[in-house]
Design an enzyme around this catalytic site. Structure first.
Site, PDB file in Angstrom:
ATOM      1  N   ASN A 375       1.301  -1.124  -0.302  1.00  0.00           N
ATOM      2  CA  ASN A 375       0.737   0.010  -0.303  1.00  0.00           C
ATOM      3  C   ASN A 375       0.794   1.133  -0.023  1.00  0.00           C
ATOM      4  OD1 ASN A 375      -2.955  -1.197   0.337  1.00  0.00           O
ATOM      5  ND2 ASN A 375      -2.626  -1.299   2.247  1.00  0.00           N
ATOM      6  N   ASP A 384      -5.820  -2.889  -2.998  1.00  0.00           N
ATOM      7  CA  ASP A 384      -6.944  -3.536  -3.682  1.00  0.00           C
ATOM      8  C   ASP A 384      -7.307  -4.719  -4.488  1.00  0.00           C
ATOM      9  OD1 ASP A 384      -8.034  -2.342  -1.213  1.00  0.00           O
ATOM     10  OD2 ASP A 384      -9.252  -0.399  -2.782  1.00  0.00           O
ATOM     11  N   ASP A 410      -6.286  -7.627   6.089  1.00  0.00           N
ATOM     12  CA  ASP A 410      -5.640  -8.363   5.042  1.00  0.00           C
ATOM     13  C   ASP A 410      -4.991 -10.082   5.670  1.00  0.00           C
ATOM     14  OD1 ASP A 410      -3.938  -7.601   7.453  1.00  0.00           O
ATOM     15  OD2 ASP A 410      -2.295  -7.331   6.300  1.00  0.00           O
TER      16      ASP A 410
END
Length: 502
Positions: A375, A384, A410
């Site tokens: 990320n 995503d 996650d």
């Protein structure tokens, strides 16, 4: 009536001195002799008929007379005078309840006869008696006819009510059409009844040896009815074709089915607001009045069937909407996997089943090592995208009967039921082997929309459910096993970048 009238005619013949005395009936512009008593040469035979306007009765009554002695001179053009040589004619009208002439009591002779006033009075009295008798019989016939029509109407109303209740309780349109068709067989006018359903805009008949001809006939009838076939819900628009609208094609197809080329043709339609779903073709050997009771019954039944079709269509749409809502409520929209709520429900079911059957439940708790770095380096959109690919790979790695869910963020959980292996491997070792196989499937190259990584795999904790352990405790223990595995795996970077060629 013959037992009463025939002796009376014999008495009147003797009283009047006429050669023939007879009783007639007038219907639809024709006078017909019903009964006759004859002597000498003049023979008036029962069953003789002629147009009312040409008869001596109509001429005598038109002159406001009852007796004429010079028929041949007065009406030389009269067929009766010419053919039978009638010279004297007597007639008394037989009137119905409305005063209209329903028949006549007559006498005739080929020679001039003077009928005495007393005899005329007797004939008049008998005419009144016959009128009263005729009126009673007409009333009786009318009452009987009304009773029969009322009974038939009650029978049809009972059928309509039964079909209405059937449609209210029905859950399958085409099965209901078959049941309605079976019930319509109790109405004698409808000789030929065929159920059909619509498929790709065409009628389909599922049973019978003459399906091709039946389907052709249904198409022809639907085309003749036009767009109104979906809107047959008013008194002015019954689902019937009159004979002028049937045409040669329908006549020919009726003939192939062994029916006359003329007769009633109708179709009960089960239509939603926009689509025809199916129906019932009905045919008769005789004409059926568009505005009659049968026509109105068909309108009512078409309304029942269409309301059923609309209700079932709405129910299907509601069920689809509920399934979609359930899917959203129980599935994670990003990965498509079941969500945490669905996980707890399934885990509870599996451990309850294992307790009953003596099975083992394996739980894998999966954490995506390095997800925060993905990320941070590539952005949340790429993160995503990575999660979505990970969910697909995890689903593909499952065996039949395995269950995977997104626990949150996650983290993922896999559930599997095992009954032991043939080589004696214990459940904890089976769980670890299962975790290693899943871990291998989740390693490798991932495309992050323009960037690529070689992912080293997640940390997976594997545990086996212990009897009397609740679901929360089981998942908590699997979570601790995952963290222990994460500590053991610490070392090399969780992923390396790949060169993406475009």
């Amino acid at each position: 009536m013959a037992a009463t009238i025939q002796p009376l005619l014999g008495i009147l013949q003797r009283v009047t001195g006429l050669e023939s005395v007879f009783l007639t009936r007038i219907s639809m512009g024709t006078q017909t002799v019903l009964f006759a008593h004859n002597t000498d040469e003049l023979q008036i035979v029962a069953g003789m008929s002629s147009p009312w306007e040409d008869t001596l009765c109509s001429r005598v009554l038109a002159d406001e007379r009852l007796l004429v002695n010079d028929v041949d001179d007065r009406w030389p053009d009269s067929p009766a005078s010419t053919a039978l040589g009638v010279k004297t004619y007597l007639t008394f009208p037989i009137r119905g309840a409305d005063g209209a002439v329903q028949g006549t009591l007559c006498g005739a002779s080929c020679r001039p006869v003077e009928v005495a006033p007393e005899a005329m009075a007797i004939v008049g009295m008998f005419a009144e008696v016959i009128s009263a008798q005729l009126l009673r019989e007409i009333n009786l016939d009318t009452a009987t006819d009304r009773a029969e029509r009322a009974e038939a109407l009650v029978h049809k109303m009972a059928i309509a009510s039964e079909i209405g209740n059937l449609c209210l309780e029905a859950r399958d349109l085409h099965q209901t059409l078959k049941q309605v068709a079976k019930r319509l067989e109790d109405i004698p006018v409808w000789r030929y009844i065929v159920c059909f359903r619509m498929q790709a805009g065409r009628p389909v008949v599922e049973e019978g040896r003459e399906r091709d001809v039946q389907e052709q006939l249904i198409r022809a009838v639907l085309e003749a009815l036009g767009e109104s076939v979906q809107h047959m819900h008013s008194r002015d628009n019954p689902p019937l074709l009159d004979e002028n609208r049937q045409g040669e094609v329908i006549d020919e197809l009726r003939g192939k089915l062994g029916l006359g080329v003329r007769g009633g043709v109708g179709v009960l339609t089960a239509a939603t607001h926009s689509d025809l779903e199916g129906g019932i073709l009905i045919l008769a050997d005789e004409s059926v009045a568009l505005g009659g009771g049968d026509g109105q019954l068909l309108i009512a039944l078409s309304n029942y069937l269409s309301l059923l079709a609309i209700r079932l269509r709405d129910y299907e749409q509601l069920q689809a909407a509920n399934r979609e809502l359930t899917r959203f409520a129980l599935n994670d929209p990003l990965t498509g996997l079941p969500n945490r709520r669905y996980l707890f429900e399934t885990a509870q079911r599996l451990v309850s089943q294992a307790a009953r059957l003596g099975e083992s439940v394996v739980v894998l708790f999966i954490d995506l090592d390095g997800f925060k770095q993905i990320n941070d380096r590539y952005g949340h959109r790429s993160g995503d995208y990575f999660l979505a690919q990970f969910g697909r790979r995890l689903s593909a790695a499952l065996r039949e009967g395995d269950f995977a869910a997104r626990y949150g963020g996650d983290e993922f959980v896999v559930l599997a039921v095992t009954t032991g292996s043939g080589d004696g491997t214990e459940p904890p070792l089976q769980a670890r082997q299962f975790a290693d196989r899943i871990g291998l499937a989740l390693m490798g190259a991932f495309d992050l929309e323009g960037a690529g990584i070689d992912y080293k795999g997640p940390s997976i904790g594997a545990v086996v459910w212990e009897p009397d352990e609740d679901v929360e405790a089981l998942l908590h223990r699997a979570d601790k096993a995952m963290y222990a595995e994460k500590i053991r795996r610490r070392g090399p970077a969780p992923f390396t970048e790949l060169e993406i060629r475009t």
